[in-house]
Design a protein around this motif. Structure first.
Motif, short mmCIF file in Angstrom:
data_model
loop_
_atom_site.label_atom_id
_atom_site.label_comp_id
_atom_site.label_asym_id
_atom_site.label_seq_id
_atom_site.Cartn_x
_atom_site.Cartn_y
_atom_site.Cartn_z
N ALA A 251 90.09 -171.30 -38.15
CA ALA A 251 88.92 -170.59 -38.66
C ALA A 251 88.43 -169.54 -37.66
CB ALA A 251 87.80 -171.59 -38.97
N ALA A 252 88.41 -169.90 -36.37
CA ALA A 252 88.00 -168.96 -35.33
C ALA A 252 88.95 -167.78 -35.27
CB ALA A 252 87.93 -169.67 -33.99
N SER A 253 90.25 -168.08 -35.42
CA SER A 253 91.25 -167.01 -35.42
C SER A 253 91.04 -166.08 -36.60
CB SER A 253 92.65 -167.62 -35.45
OG SER A 253 93.64 -166.61 -35.47
N ASP A 254 90.71 -166.64 -37.77
CA ASP A 254 90.44 -165.83 -38.96
C ASP A 254 89.23 -164.94 -38.75
OD1 ASP A 254 92.61 -166.90 -40.25
OD2 ASP A 254 91.45 -168.38 -41.41
N LEU A 255 88.20 -165.52 -38.12
CA LEU A 255 87.01 -164.72 -37.85
C LEU A 255 87.34 -163.54 -36.92
CD1 LEU A 255 84.25 -167.45 -37.29
CD2 LEU A 255 84.60 -166.02 -39.31
N ALA A 256 88.18 -163.80 -35.94
CA ALA A 256 88.58 -162.73 -35.02
C ALA A 256 89.35 -161.64 -35.75
CB ALA A 256 89.43 -163.30 -33.89
N ASP A 257 90.06 -162.04 -36.83
CA ASP A 257 90.83 -161.07 -37.61
C ASP A 257 89.99 -160.44 -38.73
OD1 ASP A 257 93.04 -161.58 -36.08
OD2 ASP A 257 93.85 -163.11 -37.43
N GLY A 258 88.71 -160.81 -38.80
CA GLY A 258 87.84 -160.23 -39.80
C GLY A 258 87.85 -160.93 -41.14
N LYS A 259 88.46 -162.09 -41.20
CA LYS A 259 88.48 -162.86 -42.45
C LYS A 259 87.26 -163.76 -42.47
CE LYS A 259 93.53 -162.90 -42.38
NZ LYS A 259 94.75 -163.74 -42.30
N VAL A 260 86.25 -163.33 -43.20
CA VAL A 260 84.96 -164.03 -43.18
C VAL A 260 84.56 -164.60 -44.52
CG1 VAL A 260 84.13 -162.68 -41.22
CG2 VAL A 260 83.77 -161.84 -43.57
N ASP A 261 85.47 -164.61 -45.46
CA ASP A 261 85.11 -165.04 -46.83
C ASP A 261 85.26 -166.54 -47.05
OD1 ASP A 261 84.47 -162.47 -47.65
OD2 ASP A 261 86.59 -162.01 -48.06
N ASN A 262 86.09 -167.22 -46.24
CA ASN A 262 86.33 -168.65 -46.46
C ASN A 262 85.32 -169.49 -45.68
OD1 ASN A 262 88.66 -168.15 -48.02
ND2 ASN A 262 89.90 -167.94 -46.16
N PRO A 263 84.55 -170.33 -46.38
CA PRO A 263 83.56 -171.18 -45.69
C PRO A 263 84.24 -172.13 -44.70
CG PRO A 263 83.17 -171.14 -48.04
CD PRO A 263 84.49 -170.49 -47.85
N ILE A 264 83.55 -172.41 -43.62
CA ILE A 264 84.06 -173.35 -42.60
C ILE A 264 83.29 -174.64 -42.76
CG2 ILE A 264 84.34 -173.76 -40.14
CD1 ILE A 264 84.29 -170.72 -39.76
N LYS A 265 84.01 -175.68 -43.09
CA LYS A 265 83.33 -176.95 -43.34
C LYS A 265 84.18 -178.10 -42.79
CE LYS A 265 81.15 -179.75 -46.94
NZ LYS A 265 80.88 -179.90 -48.38
N VAL A 266 83.56 -178.95 -42.00
CA VAL A 266 84.20 -180.15 -41.45
C VAL A 266 83.24 -181.30 -41.64
CG1 VAL A 266 85.02 -181.31 -39.38
CG2 VAL A 266 85.60 -178.92 -39.75
N ASP A 267 83.74 -182.38 -42.28
CA ASP A 267 82.90 -183.55 -42.52
C ASP A 267 82.84 -184.41 -41.26
OD1 ASP A 267 82.40 -182.82 -45.14
OD2 ASP A 267 84.23 -183.80 -45.87
N SER A 268 81.93 -184.09 -40.39
CA SER A 268 81.78 -184.83 -39.13
C SER A 268 80.39 -184.60 -38.58
CB SER A 268 82.85 -184.38 -38.12
OG SER A 268 82.65 -185.03 -36.89
N ALA A 269 79.80 -185.64 -38.00
CA ALA A 269 78.46 -185.52 -37.42
C ALA A 269 78.50 -185.45 -35.90
CB ALA A 269 77.59 -186.70 -37.87
N ASP A 270 79.71 -185.45 -35.33
CA ASP A 270 79.82 -185.43 -33.87
C ASP A 270 79.89 -183.99 -33.36
OD1 ASP A 270 82.32 -184.63 -34.63
OD2 ASP A 270 83.35 -186.46 -34.00
N GLU A 271 80.38 -183.83 -32.12
CA GLU A 271 80.44 -182.50 -31.52
C GLU A 271 81.31 -181.54 -32.31
OE1 GLU A 271 80.77 -185.32 -30.04
OE2 GLU A 271 79.46 -185.45 -28.30
N VAL A 272 82.37 -182.07 -32.91
CA VAL A 272 83.24 -181.22 -33.74
C VAL A 272 82.48 -180.69 -34.95
CG1 VAL A 272 85.34 -181.17 -35.14
CG2 VAL A 272 85.33 -182.41 -32.98
N GLY A 273 81.65 -181.54 -35.55
CA GLY A 273 80.84 -181.12 -36.69
C GLY A 273 79.84 -180.04 -36.29
#
Length: 299
Positions: A251-273
């Motif tokens: 997702a970070a790589s996509d953002l760097a490439d200007g791909k901002v249309d896909n939502p970023i979602k991770v089901d986690s309540a820890d640091e990764v979330g």
């Protein structure tokens, strides 16, 4: 391969686990081996004490019944029996012990770990050996040394120490003249309040070491099984835990490439979330900024 975090974590954790298991195995094997030796020593001590008391009582009963005198019971004028090498001897009491003591001694050697169980006087004279060591004389010196050992004087350092010992459960390592190495556990024999000799129990170290080897193998196999299960568990757990990072990395790589249309979602309540939430807010901000730029260009 080691550029991946999952591989590094898996390797480091498993190396640490291996070290812990090795130390734990060494400690457990040491403790169990010592426990095995302690149990054997305690068993040998009990048998030696029992044999000493029975021998003392048999000699005292013979004295009380007039079979021979006290002086005869302590006879050390050994009468050599002709024609034997190593030499054999008679005393004024050995004929009696051949009848009264032999069956008692043979009871002890029914235990597979017991090589011999004998009474010796203070000079190491052994009037009555176990039945297995009273085989017919063959004329072969080496064979007879193993098969017929009764009525000999065993005055080697270990033999004399056992014969003159006053401690119950006295342990020595005995290098027998037949080439065997074993434990020698002895207890003093008292007759009419006087020290007559000692009762010696020979325990096979071969059998004891075999038990230790079996114990070591059993523990080693158990630890290997635990290690394999742990390695697989660590690999699975680490891979599962770090899988969301792979999603966020893409997702970070996509953002760097200007791909901002896909939502970023991770089901986690820890640091990764929390990292996923931060990247999602960044994506929304970038998308809004890019939308404003497009509108301005369109105008």
């Amino acid at each position: 391969m080691f550029k991946r975090i999952s591989v590094k974590v898996t390797v480091y954790v498993n190396i640490l686990l291996l070290i812990v298991l090795l130390i734990g195995s060494w400690f457990i094997i040491g403790q169990q081996s010592q426990s095995l030796e302690d149990q054997l020593l305690e068993r040998g001590k009990m048998e030696a004490v029992m044999g000493a008391k029975i021998t003392g009582r048999l000699l005292e009963e013979a004295i009380d019944n007039g079979v021979f005198s006290v002086n005869d019971a302590f006879d050390t004028e050994y009468e050599e029996i002709p024609g034997f090498d190593p030499p054999k001897y008679h005393t004024k009491y050995d004929f009696y012990l051949d009848k009264a003591l032999l069956a008692v001694e043979d009871e002890f050697v029914k235990d597979d770990s017991v090589v011999f169980a004998v009474a010796v006087d203070k000079n190491g004279y052994l009037p009555t050996h176990n039945t297995r060591y009273q085989q017919p004389i063959t004329g072969n010196v080496e064979r007879d040394k193993v098969g017929n050992r009764t009525k000999r004087i065993f005055n080697d350092p270990v033999g004399l120490a056992a014969a003159q010992n006053l401690k119950e459960g006295y342990l020595q390592v005995y290098n027998r003249d037949t080439g065997e190495t074993m434990w020698d556990i002895s207890a003093p024999i008292m007759v009419k309040g006087k020290h007559w000799g000692g009762f010696r129990i020979g325990f096979s170290l071969v059998k004891t070491n075999a038990q230790k080897a079996e114990l070591t193998q059993s523990i080693a196999l158990t630890m290997i099984a635990i290690l394999l299960v742990s390695i697989l568990s660590v690999i699975f757990t680490v891979a599962s835990s770090l899988r969301p990072l792979e999603v966020l990395t893409k997702a970070a790589s996509d953002l760097a490439d200007g791909k901002v249309d896909n939502p970023i979602k991770v089901d986690s309540a820890d640091e990764v979330g929390k990292l996923a939430d931060a990247l999602e807010r960044l994506r929304i901000s970038l998308k809004a900024a890019m939308d404003r730029i497009r509108k301005r260009r369109a105008q």
